[in-house]
Design a protein around this motif. Sequence first.
Motif, mmCIF file in Angstrom:
data_model
loop_
_atom_site.group_PDB
_atom_site.id
_atom_site.type_symbol
_atom_site.label_atom_id
_atom_site.label_comp_id
_atom_site.label_asym_id
_atom_site.label_seq_id
_atom_site.Cartn_x
_atom_site.Cartn_y
_atom_site.Cartn_z
ATOM 1 N N VAL A 27 0.839 -1.198 0.000
ATOM 2 C CA VAL A 27 0.000 0.000 0.000
ATOM 3 C C VAL A 27 0.875 1.248 0.000
ATOM 4 O O VAL A 27 0.535 2.269 -0.614
ATOM 5 C CB VAL A 27 -1.003 -0.018 1.173
ATOM 6 C CG1 VAL A 27 -0.402 0.495 2.451
ATOM 7 C CG2 VAL A 27 -2.233 0.788 0.819
ATOM 8 N N HIS A 69 -2.105 -2.125 -5.754
ATOM 9 C CA HIS A 69 -3.150 -2.419 -4.786
ATOM 10 C C HIS A 69 -3.572 -3.874 -4.792
ATOM 11 O O HIS A 69 -3.990 -4.405 -3.758
ATOM 12 C CB HIS A 69 -4.373 -1.544 -5.041
ATOM 13 C CG HIS A 69 -4.461 -0.431 -4.075
ATOM 14 N ND1 HIS A 69 -4.506 -0.672 -2.738
ATOM 15 C CD2 HIS A 69 -4.477 0.905 -4.231
ATOM 16 C CE1 HIS A 69 -4.548 0.487 -2.125
ATOM 17 N NE2 HIS A 69 -4.516 1.457 -3.003
ATOM 18 N N SER A 123 -1.460 -5.442 -2.276
ATOM 19 C CA SER A 123 -1.782 -5.083 -0.904
ATOM 20 C C SER A 123 -3.027 -5.821 -0.424
ATOM 21 O O SER A 123 -3.098 -6.274 0.717
ATOM 22 C CB SER A 123 -1.975 -3.572 -0.833
ATOM 23 O OG SER A 123 -2.738 -3.231 0.266
ATOM 24 N N GLN A 124 -4.007 -5.965 -1.320
ATOM 25 C CA GLN A 124 -5.242 -6.641 -0.918
ATOM 26 C C GLN A 124 -5.016 -8.134 -0.717
ATOM 27 O O GLN A 124 -5.664 -8.756 0.115
ATOM 28 C CB GLN A 124 -6.331 -6.422 -1.965
ATOM 29 C CG GLN A 124 -6.554 -4.980 -2.311
ATOM 30 C CD GLN A 124 -7.160 -4.203 -1.172
ATOM 31 O OE1 GLN A 124 -8.124 -4.644 -0.578
ATOM 32 N NE2 GLN A 124 -6.577 -3.075 -0.841
ATOM 33 N N THR A 140 -3.293 -0.168 6.911
ATOM 34 C CA THR A 140 -3.324 -0.359 5.469
ATOM 35 C C THR A 140 -4.645 0.141 4.889
ATOM 36 O O THR A 140 -4.671 0.773 3.829
ATOM 37 C CB THR A 140 -3.154 -1.858 5.132
ATOM 38 O OG1 THR A 140 -1.971 -2.313 5.755
ATOM 39 C CG2 THR A 140 -3.078 -2.065 3.651
ATOM 40 N N THR A 163 -5.062 2.851 2.044
ATOM 41 C CA THR A 163 -5.807 2.527 0.829
ATOM 42 C C THR A 163 -6.767 3.664 0.501
ATOM 43 O O THR A 163 -6.885 4.097 -0.647
ATOM 44 C CB THR A 163 -6.614 1.227 1.014
ATOM 45 O OG1 THR A 163 -5.760 0.234 1.543
ATOM 46 C CG2 THR A 163 -7.193 0.755 -0.289
ATOM 47 N N SER A 220 -4.859 6.495 -1.065
ATOM 48 C CA SER A 220 -4.471 6.358 -2.467
ATOM 49 C C SER A 220 -5.684 6.417 -3.384
ATOM 50 O O SER A 220 -5.609 6.915 -4.511
ATOM 51 C CB SER A 220 -3.692 5.059 -2.671
ATOM 52 O OG SER A 220 -4.500 3.965 -2.353
#
Lengths: 570, 140
Positions: free
Chosen positions: A303, A319, A322-323, A430, A434, A437
């Motif tokens: 992230v 992303h 990150s997810q 995070t 998120t 962003s």
Amino acid sequence: MNTDLIILLCVIPLAAGVLNVFLINQRAASRCVSIASFVAVLALSMYFLLYTAPLTGADSVLVSQMGGWKAPFGITMVFDSLSGLLIAAAATVALGSYIHSFSTLDPAVERRYYHPLMQMLLFGVNMSFLTGDLFNLFVAFEVMLMSSYSLLVIGTGMKQMRQAYKYVLLNVLASTIFLMAAGMVYGMFGTLNIADLARIVAEIEADPARSLPTGFTALAVMFLLVFGLKGAFFPLWFWLPDTYYTIPIAVAGLFGGLLTKVGVYTVARLFPLIFASDGAGGISLTIQVILVVAAAFTMFLAVLGAVSQHEVRRILSIHVISQVGYMVFGIAVMSGNALAGCAFYMIQHMVVKCALFLCCGVMEKHAGTDDLDKLGGLLKRDWKLGVLFFIAAMSLVGLPPLSGFFGKMVIIRSGFGEGYWYLGVVGLVTGALTLLSMLKIWSYGYCNPTPKDGYPVQTEPKAVIAGNRPAYFGIAMLVLAALFLGFGAEPVYTVAFKAGEQLENPKAYITAVLGDEAYATAESLAAEHAEIQVDSVQGSPATTDVRTDERAGSPVLAEVATHAPAEVSP
Amino acid sequence: MSSSILRTAMGLIFPLTLLFAVYMALKGHNQPGGGFIGGLIAAVALVMVRMSHGRDVMASVMPFHPRLLIAGGLAMAGVTGVVPLLFGHPLLTSRAPYVHLLGEAIHVPTALFFDLGVLMVVVGVAAGMIFRLGGEVDPA
């Protein structure tokens, strides 16, 4: 119901793919066949899910033995709640990005083998979700990868080729390691059937006199390496942002939604069932540490990467990584609830991420670029796209009552509940980043005024909107699906919790595949040992007798006994 | 490459190789062999035609696009697999009846059609590669 019909989930895309080869260069016909196939897969998986929803135990797992060869000797296809949810989500994502591609894909690219390749990709993905056999899983991966290689290089320029080369090389390496690891599994256990492996591991856990074969943890780490590379876990994610940056946007949406989830799915399937075992009923410390570290770093570092980027495509693709961290978080906790959260998060992320990529495609149509410095004013130009993007972005962030919230809530709560508070904290931070962003894309791309000298490519807003009707349709479909996952989280979670329970307690899975008596052995072994301990009879000789007796009764066990040279007694 | 010795010999080699390919494919049900190997041997025959006679003869030996062979083979194997589903058996279930022909009992397993499908796919892939590597595909 005839449970053999579950294989239709694989047969339909395969048949549509073959038909599309005959229909090559006939665009309308190809499109009809493909859409029919995606819709049929979606409808069938929904039907199977609804059919199994009220059932419990082994009945709720649908099994088909290919060619009538009984497990563990033949290939088994297994449909349980987790596979059902993922196949339904995969078909939705494929349908959405496919419809989107009608307006965003270069006709020269579409003309060749795009349509059959999409079908073969879905075929490989569905087979990965359904298969109950490690080697067959390898085959399914290969089908999926071959199609993805071809979709990557189709109609390419130099830049795309360079990234595709990296992707192919890494995946060939991962496949080789996968094959080696599968061979080692066969050497250790004499079987590749997932249910049979789970049964053997359960028996070893139930019997204090036996321990796992030497090198079992190393094997597990090898599998984690392979699936981690496909699923883009820390530190194996480096291939992903570059690859997704260059390919046609509809394909990027599909890949971003689907491909990493297949890697995560296999970890969620194999590790709670087999490879996370420490041989005594607990979770192996090594695997747990690796998963926890991977989850934390994947979530947080990715992230940060996303926040630092300045191009929409790059933000979105980083992303994805990150997810994936949240899903690994769910697997690392490895309780039924956490795995249910992981399952829910996987499907919601597939849908939402794909929708975001598709929105990015239309943004590029408007402005000719995805660089946030050159964007702006999109909300005024095209408020509908703005609304769709905003809903999808907030679903990704996890603003209640949208879908991401329910996924994160269950995972993070189970994290706090099971003593993984540090992962929970990382997850929350995070989530905040998120949001940052996503707001960056929102404010730079949509709310800021249009740049003074206009976009790099001058377009007429009305013409763009009129020219991309299918794109809006595809996005709207996925956003609706995301809204359904948010507002209809209750029924979806009923299925997801069932999936989590099936993963945590493998009895249903094993008995469905191997029959009732197979799992009974592990249970009776555990019972015998409980008695032996109570009577304080001395351990080893008595246990050995019990075991041989049990084995003589079951032909499957006798087979395993002859094939498993590596059972080491401490 | 143009060698009259090879070209003359091809008249004999080509049919023999194809025959051997069919033989290998058929015996594969119970012995080493099978559709994949048969397909590779048939592909070798095609490669040799291309080498000895050039592209025009190759095109007349195989006057259609190889993708049709690939898709046709896949369809044939797929249909063989799916038919048992209609009768309530799992996918790919095989039957092996004996067919009486001219007083002989011939073993005809349904897996034979699956194998023939595999053979077609292999030949199609190989032919496609030969066409491509020869740079003889229509510019499109």
